[in-house]
Scaffold this motif. Structure first.
Motif, PDB file in Angstrom:
ATOM      1  N   THR A  60       0.850  -1.185   0.000  1.00 42.81           N
ATOM      2  CA  THR A  60       0.000   0.000   0.000  1.00 42.81           C
ATOM      3  C   THR A  60       0.882   1.230   0.000  1.00 42.81           C
ATOM      4  OG1 THR A  60      -1.670  -1.180   1.276  1.00 42.81           O
ATOM      5  CG2 THR A  60      -1.827   1.198   1.251  1.00 42.81           C
ATOM      6  N   PHE A  61       0.607   2.160  -0.895  1.00 44.79           N
ATOM      7  CA  PHE A  61       1.308   3.440  -0.932  1.00 44.79           C
ATOM      8  C   PHE A  61       0.335   4.481  -0.394  1.00 44.79           C
ATOM      9  CE2 PHE A  61       3.853   0.909  -3.379  1.00 44.79           C
ATOM     10  CZ  PHE A  61       3.493   0.758  -4.714  1.00 44.79           C
ATOM     11  N   THR A  62       0.807   5.351   0.468  1.00 38.80           N
ATOM     12  CA  THR A  62      -0.048   6.387   1.032  1.00 38.80           C
ATOM     13  C   THR A  62       0.612   7.743   0.858  1.00 38.80           C
ATOM     14  OG1 THR A  62      -0.869   4.839   2.671  1.00 38.80           O
ATOM     15  CG2 THR A  62      -1.233   7.139   3.127  1.00 38.80           C
ATOM     16  N   SER A  63      -0.187   8.714   0.521  1.00 34.09           N
ATOM     17  CA  SER A  63       0.294  10.074   0.357  1.00 34.09           C
ATOM     18  C   SER A  63      -0.745  11.016   0.936  1.00 34.09           C
ATOM     19  CB  SER A  63       0.514  10.360  -1.127  1.00 34.09           C
ATOM     20  OG  SER A  63       0.953  11.668  -1.312  1.00 34.09           O
ATOM     21  N   GLU A  64      -0.301  12.030   1.685  1.00 32.82           N
ATOM     22  CA  GLU A  64      -1.221  13.002   2.272  1.00 32.82           C
ATOM     23  C   GLU A  64      -0.807  14.412   1.874  1.00 32.82           C
ATOM     24  OE1 GLU A  64      -2.008  12.637   6.443  1.00 32.82           O
ATOM     25  OE2 GLU A  64      -1.802  10.473   6.376  1.00 32.82           O
ATOM     26  N   VAL A 101      -6.908   3.541  -7.156  1.00 30.06           N
ATOM     27  CA  VAL A 101      -6.531   4.509  -6.127  1.00 30.06           C
ATOM     28  C   VAL A 101      -7.745   4.792  -5.253  1.00 30.06           C
ATOM     29  CG1 VAL A 101      -5.749   6.869  -5.726  1.00 30.06           C
ATOM     30  CG2 VAL A 101      -4.798   5.551  -7.618  1.00 30.06           C
ATOM     31  N   SER A 102      -7.530   4.826  -3.961  1.00 31.54           N
ATOM     32  CA  SER A 102      -8.594   5.158  -3.015  1.00 31.54           C
ATOM     33  C   SER A 102      -8.283   6.531  -2.425  1.00 31.54           C
ATOM     34  CB  SER A 102      -8.641   4.104  -1.906  1.00 31.54           C
ATOM     35  OG  SER A 102      -9.516   4.512  -0.888  1.00 31.54           O
ATOM     36  N   ILE A 103      -9.234   7.423  -2.515  1.00 32.58           N
ATOM     37  CA  ILE A 103      -9.026   8.794  -2.038  1.00 32.58           C
ATOM     38  C   ILE A 103     -10.028   9.069  -0.926  1.00 32.58           C
ATOM     39  CG2 ILE A 103      -9.087  11.233  -2.643  1.00 32.58           C
ATOM     40  CD1 ILE A 103      -8.335  10.375  -5.507  1.00 32.58           C
ATOM     41  N   SER A 104      -9.535   9.585   0.186  1.00 32.93           N
ATOM     42  CA  SER A 104     -10.433   9.952   1.282  1.00 32.93           C
ATOM     43  C   SER A 104     -10.089  11.358   1.758  1.00 32.93           C
ATOM     44  CB  SER A 104     -10.305   8.955   2.436  1.00 32.93           C
ATOM     45  OG  SER A 104      -9.000   8.977   2.962  1.00 32.93           O
ATOM     46  N   ARG A 105     -11.074  12.041   2.230  1.00 27.09           N
ATOM     47  CA  ARG A 105     -10.902  13.405   2.724  1.00 27.09           C
ATOM     48  C   ARG A 105     -11.009  13.355   4.240  1.00 27.09           C
ATOM     49  NH1 ARG A 105     -11.008  17.554  -0.508  1.00 27.09           N
ATOM     50  NH2 ARG A 105     -11.196  19.646   0.329  1.00 27.09           N
ATOM     51  N   THR A 120      -8.650  20.929   6.139  1.00 28.03           N
ATOM     52  CA  THR A 120      -8.862  19.599   5.572  1.00 28.03           C
ATOM     53  C   THR A 120      -7.612  19.114   4.872  1.00 28.03           C
ATOM     54  OG1 THR A 120      -9.695  20.538   3.518  1.00 28.03           O
ATOM     55  CG2 THR A 120     -11.342  19.988   5.208  1.00 28.03           C
ATOM     56  N   ALA A 121      -7.505  17.796   4.726  1.00 32.42           N
ATOM     57  CA  ALA A 121      -6.392  17.184   4.011  1.00 32.42           C
ATOM     58  C   ALA A 121      -6.946  16.033   3.181  1.00 32.42           C
ATOM     59  CB  ALA A 121      -5.330  16.682   4.977  1.00 32.42           C
ATOM     60  N   SER A 122      -6.337  15.770   2.045  1.00 31.40           N
ATOM     61  CA  SER A 122      -6.750  14.643   1.194  1.00 31.40           C
ATOM     62  C   SER A 122      -5.721  13.551   1.322  1.00 31.40           C
ATOM     63  CB  SER A 122      -6.856  15.077  -0.260  1.00 31.40           C
ATOM     64  OG  SER A 122      -7.868  16.030  -0.414  1.00 31.40           O
ATOM     65  N   ARG A 123      -6.179  12.318   1.358  1.00 30.29           N
ATOM     66  CA  ARG A 123      -5.295  11.165   1.432  1.00 30.29           C
ATOM     67  C   ARG A 123      -5.553  10.285   0.214  1.00 30.29           C
ATOM     68  NH1 ARG A 123      -4.893   7.334   6.557  1.00 30.29           N
ATOM     69  NH2 ARG A 123      -3.509   8.985   7.181  1.00 30.29           N
ATOM     70  N   ALA A 124      -4.505   9.986  -0.530  1.00 30.88           N
ATOM     71  CA  ALA A 124      -4.606   9.082  -1.677  1.00 30.88           C
ATOM     72  C   ALA A 124      -3.867   7.806  -1.329  1.00 30.88           C
ATOM     73  CB  ALA A 124      -3.999   9.735  -2.915  1.00 30.88           C
ATOM     74  N   THR A 125      -4.516   6.669  -1.532  1.00 27.69           N
ATOM     75  CA  THR A 125      -3.921   5.373  -1.215  1.00 27.69           C
ATOM     76  C   THR A 125      -3.991   4.495  -2.450  1.00 27.69           C
ATOM     77  OG1 THR A 125      -4.727   5.574   1.040  1.00 27.69           O
ATOM     78  CG2 THR A 125      -4.047   3.389   0.336  1.00 27.69           C
ATOM     79  N   HIS A 126      -2.903   3.787  -2.730  1.00 24.76           N
ATOM     80  CA  HIS A 126      -2.845   2.913  -3.899  1.00 24.76           C
ATOM     81  C   HIS A 126      -2.372   1.566  -3.444  1.00 24.76           C
ATOM     82  CE1 HIS A 126      -2.746   1.762  -7.970  1.00 24.76           C
ATOM     83  NE2 HIS A 126      -1.594   2.267  -8.317  1.00 24.76           N
TER      84      HIS A 126
END
Length: 126
Positions: A60-64, A101-105, A120-126
């Motif tokens: 899993t790759f995560t980026s914020e 890609v899964s994106i959550s706010r 707020t921040a956005s998180r993208a997970t792959h």
């Protein structure tokens, strides 16, 4: 004395019947043993080394980031870094698969006092 002859006759008949049944049973067991196969069954554990041609990894790759485009760009950079590493280990690119890609706010619990709104921040997970 008649009773004694009768008892003797019964005892003699019982002894003969017992003797005959022992011979019949012994003959059956002898035939059973001689007809059984002359093999030995062995069970146990065996080990063999081999080279695997299939590997399945899950990662899993995560980026914020506060900006969704920045989070997605950073995520793509991480994906390219992993792909480059796998290719350097002789793994063909056809063997590498990525999921969606899964994106959550996410909202932080603190408020920006100057604006009076939650940051707020956005998180993208792959």
């Amino acid at each position: 004395m008649n009773i004694n002859k009768s008892a003797l006759t019964l005892t003699l008949i019982g002894a003969v019947a017992l003797l005959v049944s022992v011979f019949v049973l012994a003959g059956g067991l002898k035939g059973f043993r001689s007809n059984s196969p002359k093999t030995i069954s062995v069970t146990g554990k065996a080990e063999r080394n081999f080279t695997s041609d299939l590997i399945v990894w899950s990662a899993t790759f995560t980026s914020e980031s506060t900006d969704l485009q920045d989070a997605y760009s950073e995520l793509k950079g991480k994906q390219q870094a992993v792909a480059s590493y796998l290719k350097s280990k002789s793994i063909p690119s056809e063997a590498i698969a990525y999921s969606s890609v899964s994106i959550s706010r996410e909202n932080e619990s603190s408020y920006d006092e100057s604006l009076g709104v939650p940051s707020t921040a956005s998180r993208a997970t792959h």
